[in-house]
Write an enzyme that holds these catalytic residues in place. Sequence first.
Site, PDB file in Angstrom:
ATOM      1  N   LYS A   1       0.827  -1.117  -0.198  1.00 43.26           N
ATOM      2  CA  LYS A   1       0.105  -0.082  -0.233  1.00 43.26           C
ATOM      3  C   LYS A   1       0.897   1.329   0.107  1.00 43.26           C
ATOM      4  O   LYS A   1       1.855   1.503   0.960  1.00 43.26           O
ATOM      5  CB  LYS A   1      -0.925   0.036   1.235  1.00 43.26           C
ATOM      6  CG  LYS A   1      -2.142   0.852   1.100  1.00 43.26           C
ATOM      7  CD  LYS A   1      -2.889   0.739   2.396  1.00 43.26           C
ATOM      8  CE  LYS A   1      -4.236   1.282   2.493  1.00 43.26           C
ATOM      9  NZ  LYS A   1      -4.750   1.099   3.533  1.00 43.26           N
TER      10      LYS A   1
HETATM   11  O1  G3P Z   1      -8.707   2.562   4.515  1.00 46.25           O
HETATM   12  C1  G3P Z   1      -8.395   3.822   4.878  1.00 46.25           C
HETATM   13  C2  G3P Z   1      -8.968   3.785   6.136  1.00 46.25           C
HETATM   14  O2  G3P Z   1      -8.347   3.172   7.065  1.00 46.25           O
HETATM   15  C3  G3P Z   1      -9.071   5.196   6.564  1.00 46.25           C
HETATM   16  O3  G3P Z   1     -10.302   5.542   7.420  1.00 46.25           O
HETATM   17  O4  G3P Z   1     -11.720   6.168   8.961  1.00 46.25           O
HETATM   18  O5  G3P Z   1      -9.260   6.879   9.214  1.00 46.25           O
HETATM   19  O6  G3P Z   1     -10.649   7.662   7.149  1.00 46.25           O
HETATM   20  P1  G3P Z   1     -10.437   6.616   8.432  1.00 46.25           P
END
Ligand code: G3P
Length: 220
Positions: A86
Amino acid sequence: MKFFLDTADLNEIREAESWGVIAGVTTNPSLYAKIGGKLADFEEHIARICSIVSGPVSAETTAMTRDEIVSDGLRLAKIAPNVVVKIPVMAEGLAATHELAKHGVAVNMTLVFSAPQAILAARAGARYISPFIGRFDDIGEDGVEQFSTILQSVHAYDYGHEVEVIAASVRSSNHVTQSALMGADIATVPFSVLKKCIEHPLTDRGLNKFLEDWKKVEQA
Ligand code: G3P
């Protein structure tokens, strides 16, 4: 649409895997920190996830220069055949993706917030592209609409290799519904959201009704 689980928590991964619904896992440094992960144990931890899940497991590099990203990526890819590297979208990340793709290493390009970023990621050779929905909502924009624009733009072209768009930063079952409606290839969801996706108040009501009616049958 396939589901990936967005977590580094092995118990969550084992549980969701037992339901037979997850096709892969995505992790990031924040999720690893959340489970109290140590840097020295990171690669072992990815190996543990890969032993539970046979589908793609994204492991994020935090390197910032192309050479470091490539060397991280090649090392991560050796952990297991299903590791996906990633990489954040940025010039160095694109260059590293291009190089890793030549080595046959699958890349999930992350922190994608626009159609041009997503198309560039695909052109550089990314196998997966992760536009974020919730982070747009956080700044008062419509994350679902932004995701739709990115998804349609990526799906409009052939890149000469398979490219799947992952709805990321998914915060609710409504994000999942909207992603499915738009034809997202994958949604990566936290365990809490996955559990919410199973539930519906009418299912609960239906279950209670079955149980009550069954009691009547038993007592008849
Ligand atoms: O897949 C990306 C994710 O982990 C980010 O999520 O909730 O931190 O915006 P968030």
